[in-house]
Scaffold this motif. Structure first.
Motif, short mmCIF file in Angstrom:
data_model
loop_
_atom_site.label_atom_id
_atom_site.label_comp_id
_atom_site.label_asym_id
_atom_site.label_seq_id
_atom_site.Cartn_x
_atom_site.Cartn_y
_atom_site.Cartn_z
N GLY A 178 0.80 -1.22 0.00
CA GLY A 178 0.00 0.00 0.00
C GLY A 178 0.84 1.26 0.00
N ARG A 179 2.16 1.11 -0.09
CA ARG A 179 3.06 2.26 -0.15
C ARG A 179 4.44 1.79 -0.60
NH1 ARG A 179 2.95 0.27 4.72
NH2 ARG A 179 4.73 0.32 6.13
N PRO A 180 5.25 2.69 -1.17
CA PRO A 180 6.62 2.30 -1.55
C PRO A 180 7.53 2.25 -0.31
CG PRO A 180 6.24 4.59 -2.10
CD PRO A 180 4.94 4.08 -1.55
N TYR A 181 8.74 1.78 -0.51
CA TYR A 181 9.75 1.82 0.56
C TYR A 181 10.27 3.24 0.71
CZ TYR A 181 9.62 -3.21 0.13
OH TYR A 181 9.18 -4.50 0.10
N GLN A 182 10.72 3.57 1.92
CA GLN A 182 11.33 4.90 2.12
C GLN A 182 12.61 5.03 1.30
OE1 GLN A 182 11.98 5.96 6.23
NE2 GLN A 182 9.93 5.31 6.83
N ARG A 183 13.38 3.95 1.27
CA ARG A 183 14.63 3.96 0.51
C ARG A 183 14.87 2.57 -0.06
NH1 ARG A 183 17.72 8.50 1.78
NH2 ARG A 183 17.26 9.49 3.79
N VAL A 184 15.50 2.55 -1.23
CA VAL A 184 15.92 1.29 -1.87
C VAL A 184 17.43 1.34 -2.05
CG1 VAL A 184 15.69 -0.17 -3.92
CG2 VAL A 184 13.69 1.08 -3.05
N PHE A 185 18.08 0.22 -1.76
CA PHE A 185 19.54 0.11 -1.90
C PHE A 185 19.84 -1.02 -2.88
CE2 PHE A 185 18.63 1.20 2.60
CZ PHE A 185 19.06 2.50 2.58
N TYR A 186 20.90 -0.83 -3.68
CA TYR A 186 21.31 -1.88 -4.61
C TYR A 186 22.82 -2.04 -4.50
CZ TYR A 186 21.55 -4.98 -8.57
OH TYR A 186 21.77 -6.09 -9.34
N MET A 187 23.26 -3.25 -4.14
CA MET A 187 24.69 -3.52 -3.95
C MET A 187 25.17 -4.52 -4.98
SD MET A 187 26.53 -4.66 -0.43
CE MET A 187 28.30 -4.91 -0.34
N GLY A 188 26.14 -4.12 -5.81
CA GLY A 188 26.61 -5.01 -6.86
C GLY A 188 28.01 -4.66 -7.33
N ASP A 189 28.41 -5.29 -8.44
CA ASP A 189 29.76 -5.05 -8.96
C ASP A 189 29.81 -4.98 -10.48
OD1 ASP A 189 31.21 -7.79 -10.18
OD2 ASP A 189 29.41 -8.10 -8.99
N GLY A 190 28.91 -5.71 -11.16
CA GLY A 190 29.09 -5.94 -12.59
C GLY A 190 28.33 -4.99 -13.49
N ALA A 191 28.59 -5.10 -14.79
CA ALA A 191 27.89 -4.28 -15.78
C ALA A 191 26.38 -4.53 -15.71
CB ALA A 191 28.42 -4.60 -17.18
N ASN A 192 25.98 -5.77 -15.40
CA ASN A 192 24.54 -6.06 -15.34
C ASN A 192 23.90 -5.51 -14.05
OD1 ASN A 192 25.56 -7.96 -13.56
ND2 ASN A 192 24.45 -9.68 -14.42
N ASP A 193 24.71 -5.00 -13.13
CA ASP A 193 24.18 -4.32 -11.94
C ASP A 193 24.01 -2.82 -12.18
OD1 ASP A 193 24.15 -6.62 -10.16
OD2 ASP A 193 26.33 -6.51 -10.23
#
Length: 253
Positions: A178-193
């Motif tokens: 019923g609502r979005p997240y306050q914050r989204v985090f994305y942790m990666g390394d590659g070109a596909n990230d």
């Protein structure tokens, strides 16, 4: 037994890549250590085509089965892959904040490799969802690998666009909560990230591994089209760097 926080009450969503993010090597490269002589024949390596790595790995795993490589041997080499620096500390921190973080894994490896490794380090329960290529051992002991999906993104390998996965998951969860997240985090390394990091908003954070392809592509994007990359960028060398950043964001209201 402690009550689990309601799944829809968490403030933050964090996505993790697997190869060279959670683990310090590529699991597809490491599995070759279980092959005869710990290497692949040149004729097999020569079959690789850009954008079709998943199909190539299907051939690699078929070859290993033909050579009599067992399920136990495959799981054994995968389970020995070292964690990336500070990742276990990051997992320990996330365990202390179950009320804050929903944790999801998005990887172009496969389910057998990922689940084997996560179970060995006791981190499997941290993840509410794992998006990766389907894999299972058949009756003859061959590890059968499939593509995750098909998509129309020109940037990504044919079997997986992580942006599509992240975008669809965010939309579905916003509807369920019923609502979005306050914050989204994305942790990666590659070109596909890099591709999923392009849809993060100004309150979100991309955590690229310092000097790896994801980081270089973000720097290039910020230089050439600064307005098109909206998320904060926090390069990491160790998972401890990410812990410090998450701590400060959790304390903000």
């Amino acid at each position: 037994m402690a009550a689990h926080p309601a799944p829809n009450s968490k403030r933050f969503l964090i996505f993790f890549d697997f190869d060279e993010t959670i683990v310090d090597e590529s699991s597809d490269d490491v599995v070759v250590q279980a092959a005869p002589g710990q290497k692949l024949p040149n004729w097999l390596k020569d079959t690789y085509q850009p954008g079709r790595y998943n199909e190539y790995m299907q051939r690699v795993l078929a070859y290993m089965a033909e050579q009599g490589v067992s399920e136990a041997a495959i799981r054994s080499v995968i389970e020995k892959i070292p964690a990336s620096p500070g990742i276990i500390a990051l997992f320990q921190y996330l365990r202390t904040r179950p009320q804050d973080f929903e944790i999801v894994l998005v990887s172009d490896a496969n389910m057998v490799f990922i689940e084997s490794w996560l179970r060995r380090v006791g981190a499997h329960q941290l993840f509410v969802k794992i998006f990766t290529n389907p894999a299972s051992f058949d009756g003859k002991g061959q590890l059968r690998l499939g593509p995750f999906h098909s998509h129309g993104c020109p940037r990504c390998p044919e079997n997986m666009c992580k942006q599509v996965i992240v975008r669809d998951y965010l939309a579905r969860r916003a509807q369920e909560r019923g609502r979005p997240y306050q914050r989204v985090f994305y942790m990666g390394d590659g070109a596909n990230d890099f591709c999923p990091s392009l849809i993060l908003g100004p309150r979100d954070t991309a955590f690229p591994r310092r000097d790896y392809p994801m980081h270089k592509l973000i720097v290039e994007q910020q230089r050439s089209q600064p307005e098109s990359f909206r998320a904060a960028v926090f390069p990491w060398v160790s998972g401890e760097d990410v812990v410090a950043r998450l701590r400060s964001l959790v304390e903000e209201r």
